[in-house]
Design an enzyme around this catalytic site. Structure first.
Site, PDB file in Angstrom:
ATOM      1  N   GLU A   6      -2.181  -3.913  -8.025  1.00 51.96           N
ATOM      2  CA  GLU A   6      -2.479  -3.711  -6.605  1.00 51.96           C
ATOM      3  C   GLU A   6      -3.518  -2.608  -6.461  1.00 51.96           C
ATOM      4  O   GLU A   6      -3.859  -1.930  -7.440  1.00 51.96           O
ATOM      5  CB  GLU A   6      -1.193  -3.377  -5.823  1.00 51.96           C
ATOM      6  CG  GLU A   6      -0.324  -4.611  -5.635  1.00 51.96           C
ATOM      7  CD  GLU A   6       1.003  -4.358  -4.944  1.00 51.96           C
ATOM      8  OE1 GLU A   6       1.212  -3.263  -4.400  1.00 51.96           O
ATOM      9  OE2 GLU A   6       1.832  -5.277  -4.955  1.00 51.96           O
ATOM     10  N   ARG A  39      -0.055   6.672   0.730  1.00 43.58           N
ATOM     11  CA  ARG A  39       0.825   6.173  -0.332  1.00 43.58           C
ATOM     12  C   ARG A  39       0.136   5.096  -1.175  1.00 43.58           C
ATOM     13  O   ARG A  39      -0.538   4.213  -0.655  1.00 43.58           O
ATOM     14  CB  ARG A  39       2.085   5.576   0.296  1.00 43.58           C
ATOM     15  CG  ARG A  39       3.034   4.935  -0.687  1.00 43.58           C
ATOM     16  CD  ARG A  39       4.215   4.338   0.039  1.00 43.58           C
ATOM     17  NE  ARG A  39       3.829   3.235   0.881  1.00 43.58           N
ATOM     18  CZ  ARG A  39       3.903   1.951   0.549  1.00 43.58           C
ATOM     19  NH1 ARG A  39       4.360   1.599  -0.636  1.00 43.58           N
ATOM     20  NH2 ARG A  39       3.524   1.026   1.395  1.00 43.58           N
ATOM     21  N   HIS A  47       2.155   0.404   8.735  1.00 44.98           N
ATOM     22  CA  HIS A  47       2.939  -0.149   7.626  1.00 44.98           C
ATOM     23  C   HIS A  47       3.927   0.841   7.024  1.00 44.98           C
ATOM     24  O   HIS A  47       5.046   0.473   6.679  1.00 44.98           O
ATOM     25  CB  HIS A  47       1.942  -0.609   6.563  1.00 44.98           C
ATOM     26  CG  HIS A  47       2.542  -1.312   5.387  1.00 44.98           C
ATOM     27  ND1 HIS A  47       3.231  -2.504   5.507  1.00 44.98           N
ATOM     28  CD2 HIS A  47       2.542  -1.007   4.066  1.00 44.98           C
ATOM     29  CE1 HIS A  47       3.638  -2.901   4.310  1.00 44.98           C
ATOM     30  NE2 HIS A  47       3.249  -2.001   3.416  1.00 44.98           N
ATOM     31  N   ARG A  60      -5.922   2.091   0.217  1.00 45.52           N
ATOM     32  CA  ARG A  60      -5.584   1.342   1.426  1.00 45.52           C
ATOM     33  C   ARG A  60      -6.268   1.849   2.690  1.00 45.52           C
ATOM     34  O   ARG A  60      -6.709   1.073   3.525  1.00 45.52           O
ATOM     35  CB  ARG A  60      -4.076   1.472   1.631  1.00 45.52           C
ATOM     36  CG  ARG A  60      -3.410   0.168   1.773  1.00 45.52           C
ATOM     37  CD  ARG A  60      -1.943   0.333   1.766  1.00 45.52           C
ATOM     38  NE  ARG A  60      -1.415  -0.629   0.819  1.00 45.52           N
ATOM     39  CZ  ARG A  60      -0.134  -0.866   0.662  1.00 45.52           C
ATOM     40  NH1 ARG A  60       0.748  -0.180   1.341  1.00 45.52           N
ATOM     41  NH2 ARG A  60       0.263  -1.772  -0.199  1.00 45.52           N
ATOM     42  N   SER A 101       6.853   2.741  -2.754  1.00 46.85           N
ATOM     43  CA  SER A 101       7.956   3.164  -1.880  1.00 46.85           C
ATOM     44  C   SER A 101       9.294   2.529  -2.240  1.00 46.85           C
ATOM     45  O   SER A 101      10.332   3.168  -2.062  1.00 46.85           O
ATOM     46  CB  SER A 101       7.627   2.977  -0.406  1.00 46.85           C
ATOM     47  OG  SER A 101       7.271   1.679  -0.181  1.00 46.85           O
ATOM     48  N   HIS A 116      -1.640  -1.021   6.777  1.00 53.04           N
ATOM     49  CA  HIS A 116      -1.933  -1.987   5.714  1.00 53.04           C
ATOM     50  C   HIS A 116      -3.156  -2.781   6.148  1.00 53.04           C
ATOM     51  O   HIS A 116      -3.241  -3.211   7.297  1.00 53.04           O
ATOM     52  CB  HIS A 116      -0.727  -2.922   5.504  1.00 53.04           C
ATOM     53  CG  HIS A 116      -0.796  -3.693   4.219  1.00 53.04           C
ATOM     54  ND1 HIS A 116      -1.723  -4.681   3.992  1.00 53.04           N
ATOM     55  CD2 HIS A 116      -0.049  -3.612   3.088  1.00 53.04           C
ATOM     56  CE1 HIS A 116      -1.532  -5.184   2.773  1.00 53.04           C
ATOM     57  NE2 HIS A 116      -0.524  -4.548   2.200  1.00 53.04           N
TER      58      HIS A 116
HETATM   59  P1  FAD Z   1      14.674   0.375   5.048  1.00 52.21           P
HETATM   60  O1  FAD Z   1      14.658  -0.655   3.999  1.00 52.21           O
HETATM   61  O2  FAD Z   1      13.716   0.222   6.171  1.00 52.21           O
HETATM   62  O3  FAD Z   1      16.161   0.417   5.611  1.00 52.21           O
HETATM   63  C1  FAD Z   1      16.503   1.213   6.728  1.00 52.21           C
HETATM   64  C2  FAD Z   1      17.966   0.980   7.048  1.00 52.21           C
HETATM   65  O4  FAD Z   1      18.394   1.925   8.019  1.00 52.21           O
HETATM   66  C3  FAD Z   1      18.277  -0.388   7.633  1.00 52.21           C
HETATM   67  O5  FAD Z   1      19.484  -0.830   7.061  1.00 52.21           O
HETATM   68  C4  FAD Z   1      18.493  -0.108   9.128  1.00 52.21           C
HETATM   69  O6  FAD Z   1      19.339  -1.033   9.742  1.00 52.21           O
HETATM   70  C5  FAD Z   1      19.140   1.271   9.028  1.00 52.21           C
HETATM   71  N1  FAD Z   1      19.031   2.081  10.256  1.00 52.21           N
HETATM   72  C6  FAD Z   1      17.912   2.557  10.837  1.00 52.21           C
HETATM   73  N2  FAD Z   1      18.233   3.282  11.919  1.00 52.21           N
HETATM   74  C7  FAD Z   1      19.591   3.291  12.010  1.00 52.21           C
HETATM   75  C8  FAD Z   1      20.516   3.865  12.920  1.00 52.21           C
HETATM   76  N3  FAD Z   1      20.148   4.587  13.981  1.00 52.21           N
HETATM   77  N4  FAD Z   1      21.847   3.648  12.693  1.00 52.21           N
HETATM   78  C9  FAD Z   1      22.271   2.913  11.647  1.00 52.21           C
HETATM   79  N5  FAD Z   1      21.432   2.325  10.761  1.00 52.21           N
HETATM   80  C10 FAD Z   1      20.107   2.526  10.945  1.00 52.21           C
HETATM   81  N6  FAD Z   1       6.955  -1.111  -0.557  1.00 52.21           N
HETATM   82  C11 FAD Z   1       6.818  -1.289  -1.878  1.00 52.21           C
HETATM   83  O7  FAD Z   1       7.048  -0.364  -2.655  1.00 52.21           O
HETATM   84  N7  FAD Z   1       6.453  -2.507  -2.375  1.00 52.21           N
HETATM   85  C12 FAD Z   1       6.185  -3.570  -1.573  1.00 52.21           C
HETATM   86  O8  FAD Z   1       5.891  -4.651  -2.058  1.00 52.21           O
HETATM   87  C13 FAD Z   1       6.298  -3.384  -0.161  1.00 52.21           C
HETATM   88  N8  FAD Z   1       6.026  -4.401   0.685  1.00 52.21           N
HETATM   89  C14 FAD Z   1       6.257  -4.232   2.022  1.00 52.21           C
HETATM   90  C15 FAD Z   1       6.089  -5.312   2.887  1.00 52.21           C
HETATM   91  C16 FAD Z   1       6.390  -5.188   4.232  1.00 52.21           C
HETATM   92  C17 FAD Z   1       6.206  -6.371   5.161  1.00 52.21           C
HETATM   93  C18 FAD Z   1       6.880  -3.944   4.729  1.00 52.21           C
HETATM   94  C19 FAD Z   1       7.237  -3.799   6.172  1.00 52.21           C
HETATM   95  C20 FAD Z   1       7.032  -2.857   3.876  1.00 52.21           C
HETATM   96  C21 FAD Z   1       6.725  -2.990   2.530  1.00 52.21           C
HETATM   97  N9  FAD Z   1       6.872  -1.918   1.647  1.00 52.21           N
HETATM   98  C22 FAD Z   1       6.709  -2.119   0.310  1.00 52.21           C
HETATM   99  C23 FAD Z   1       7.418  -0.638   2.118  1.00 52.21           C
HETATM  100  C24 FAD Z   1       8.918  -0.605   1.785  1.00 52.21           C
HETATM  101  O9  FAD Z   1       9.461  -1.885   2.000  1.00 52.21           O
HETATM  102  C25 FAD Z   1       9.681   0.415   2.613  1.00 52.21           C
HETATM  103  O10 FAD Z   1       9.013   1.641   2.638  1.00 52.21           O
HETATM  104  C26 FAD Z   1      11.066   0.622   1.990  1.00 52.21           C
HETATM  105  O11 FAD Z   1      11.716  -0.616   1.863  1.00 52.21           O
HETATM  106  C27 FAD Z   1      11.910   1.554   2.842  1.00 52.21           C
HETATM  107  O12 FAD Z   1      13.215   1.532   2.318  1.00 52.21           O
HETATM  108  P2  FAD Z   1      14.334   2.427   2.985  1.00 52.21           P
HETATM  109  O13 FAD Z   1      15.573   2.178   2.215  1.00 52.21           O
HETATM  110  O14 FAD Z   1      13.863   3.806   3.137  1.00 52.21           O
HETATM  111  O15 FAD Z   1      14.471   1.842   4.488  1.00 52.21           O
HETATM  112  C1  SIN Z   2       2.005  -5.415  -0.296  1.00 48.67           C
HETATM  113  O1  SIN Z   2       2.619  -6.258  -0.946  1.00 48.67           O
HETATM  114  O2  SIN Z   2       0.809  -5.504  -0.028  1.00 48.67           O
HETATM  115  C2  SIN Z   2       2.747  -4.224   0.197  1.00 48.67           C
HETATM  116  C3  SIN Z   2       2.956  -3.280  -0.894  1.00 48.67           C
HETATM  117  C4  SIN Z   2       3.332  -1.920  -0.382  1.00 48.67           C
HETATM  118  O3  SIN Z   2       3.283  -1.653   0.809  1.00 48.67           O
HETATM  119  O4  SIN Z   2       3.658  -1.087  -1.218  1.00 48.67           O
END
Ligand code: FAD
Ligand code: SIN
Length: 562
Positions: free
Chosen positions: A125, A385, A350, A291, A390, A241
């Protein structure tokens, strides 16, 4: 006690937990698993574990697991993308422990894609010097990893899962966490007492009308932390993104489907409407430049009235069909055949590099409170980032938070009471949904990819009006019992309004362009400003400049204690 404000009714239901983890994304679930056999209550505001960004991740997880790779090379790429703002110790932890965590996942049977010989396939990437992205189900990494982790969580007897549980406020007494005020679908208001709380509530993408993030990404953990007086950091750094699909949204407010960067890693090109590959003129790495550079280049052309396309025809013709099923189904839904047509793309909010300030163990400035995942700001990502770092962050810091908590002894339980907040009764014209829509549009237009002082000042003035409106509604006594959805919508609005305001304030204070933060009135990077900015609620209200901490000061002043 931070939430007792009046003689409103006290919460009658009080529950006790040993450890509360808020959030069922990769960070929260991995932390909960690593805390076993200690008793954990895992909360999520959605009706199932699948809420949050994790299940939506496409490209994969970055880690130095390849034969020609090293944590040092991964760290160098992370620092190069981070534009001078990374905390080097956090980067070192992320990249050196990242490979260990990923290898553990592989040995536990995580469903990563392998070649015919059984070797894990590594993708590439943007801004990665080499192939180091592990993926699952091609570009459905998040879905597969999340499902696999969820199964482990529900099969772990020491983890009690509470779905449809909205965390409303942290309850704090004398710089110590006492628990969390929660609204639960069936029980209503519950004061969940616990000596240890982990925030893993994900990001803030819903602050902007154009975002790749799901509806849960409403900055709840960050807003709760700000109201509780915690230090927050780097709020101005919001990553857009470059390639979200710029058509076929069910409504203007629904997320924009992501077209993964991994496609550019396999050779997909960006073209303007004349068919010119403009990124080649702008950066030696062309489409694989960091990015922020690619996103801004697209944005500038779009506001000049051009259309920008991602051409993946060649990638798909090279028998990589199984590698990109998610993108292919997104295109099919939009009526595009990506084998013969190009995909119209636009940047979308993003990932938030800013968040609750945390050290390398996820400790915050409040005793008993930890944070991991996107809600945290450890400084590992700097001002921008690196792709796929992440999900890795969720694993590495989720693990570290658990290790740290396991070494702590619980202090005696607190028996304080908290008050039930007022969820206002709104009319048909002024709904939480409409107020949120207005805020998101304002953020995208004035606090988005290109910022300037006058736009930021006008956004801040609008935020202040919105805050007054919210405050006025909250003083209206209501006799009805709110529904879960009313509590969640109102809670998310007040969280977004607070965090949106602070993102604008932090953006106005950073008079330079660096990484994801771009100021048209200060278009250059200022080497003197390679400093992270920390704020507290008090700083913002007193209009102070915040506190600047470089790494040495951060360590010596022991900014984060737990
Ligand atoms: P999240 O996975 O967002 O989980 C948050 C949790 O908190 C959820 O369960 C939600 O319900 C809960 N929550 C929130 N507020 C409350 C509240 N008030 N009360 C109770 N529960 C609550 N990163 C990569 O490294 N590789 C990738 O390929 C990649 N692709 C991506 C593609 C997309 C479309 C997106 C949107 C993001 C992508 N990212 C990627 C970024 C990555 O997915 C996120 O940064 C990461 O998953 C965040 O994980 P997290 O556990 O911190 O939070
Ligand atoms: C992507 O697959 O382009 C998202 C990857 C990321 O946000 O880390």
């Amino acid at each position: 006690m931070n939430v007792v404000r009046s003689n409103r009714p006290k919460v009658c239901v009080i529950k006790h937990s040993e450890i509360i983890v808020i959030g069922s994304g990769i960070a929260g679930m991995f932390a909960a698993l690593r805390l076993a056999p200690r008793k954990v209550t895992l909360l999520t505001k959605t009706p199932s574990l699948t809420g949050g960004s994790t299940a939506w991740a496409q490209g994969g997880i970055a880690a130095a697991v390849g034969l020609t790779d090293s944590p040092q090379d991964h760290a160098s790429d992370t620092i190069l993308a981070g534009a001078g703002l990374n905390v080097s110790s956090a980067v070192e932890v992320l990249t050196s422990e990242g490979a260990d965590r990923l290898n553990e996942l592989i040995s536990m049977g995580a469903p990563f894609d392998r070649d015919d010989k059984g070797k894990i396939i590594l993708g590439r990437e943007a801004a990665h010097g080499q192939r180091r992205i592990v993926h699952a189900g091609g570009d459905s990494t998040g879905h597969h990893v999340h499902k696999w982790l969820s199964e482990l969580v529900v099969n772990t007897p020491s983890i009690e899962v509470k779905e449809s549980a909205f965390a409303w406020e942290l309850v704090v007494d004398r710089n110590h966490i006492c628990g969390v005020l929660i609204y639960q679908h069936k029980e209503g208001w519950v004061f969940h007492q616990a000596p240890f709380v982990v925030i893993a509530t994900g990001g803030s993408g819903q602050l902007f009308s154009a975002t790749t993030n799901p509806s849960e990404a409403t900055a709840d953990g960050l807003a709760m932390a700000i109201r509780a007086g915690l230090k927050v950091a780097d709020l101005e750094f919001v990553q857009f993104h470059p390639t979200a699909l710029s058509m076929s949204r069910t409504s203007k407010d629904s997320p924009m489907p992501l077209i993964t960067e991994a496609l550019r890693g396999e050779g997909a090109t960006l073209l303007d409407s004349k068919g010119h590959r403009f990124m080649k003129d702008l950066h030696s790495e062309a489409e694989l430049a960091p990015r922020d550079i690619v996103a801004r280049a697209i944005w500038e052309r779009l506001i000049d009235g051009d259309r920008i396309y991602l051409d993946i025809r060649d990638v798909l013709s090279r028998n990589l069909d199984n590698r990109f099923p998610t993108v292919q189904s997104i295109c099919a839904e939009a009526g595009i055949d990506p084998k013969i047509e190009m995909i119209p793309v636009a940047p979308a909010a993003h990932y938030h590099m800013g968040g609750i300030a945390a050290d390398e163990s996820g400790r915050t400035s409040l005793q008993g409170l930890w944070v991991c995942g996107e809600a945290a700001s450890t400084g590992a990502h700097g001002a921008n980032r690196l792709a796929s770092n992440s999900l890795l962050e969720g694993l590495v810091f989720g693990h570290r938070v658990a290790e740290d908590i396991l070494q702590k002894k619980a202090y005696s339980k607190n028996n304080s009471e908290v008050c039930v907040p007022i969820i206002p009764e709104l009319n048909e014209k002024i709904t939480a949904e409409n107020l949120t829509k207005g805020l998101r549009k304002l953020m995208y237009e004035k606090v988005g990819l290109r910022r300037n002082a006058s736009d930021l000042e006008s956004a801040i003035a609008s935020h202040q009006k919105l805050a007054k409106k919210i405050g006025a509604f909250e003083t209206r006594i209501s006799n009805r019992s709110p529904t879960f959805i009313q509590v969640r919508e109102w809670g998310e609005l007040r969280n977004l309004a607070l965090v949106g305001h602070l993102v604008a304030v932090a953006s106005l204070k950073r008079c330079e362009s660096r990484g994801a933060h771009y100021r048209t009135d200060f278009p250059n990077l200022d080497p003197g400003l390679a400093i992270r900015k920390y704020f507290t609620y008090e700083d913002i209200n007193s209009n102070s400049e915040g506190t600047s901490f470089d790494e040495t000061k951060r360590k010596s002043k022991n900014a984060i204690s737990n």
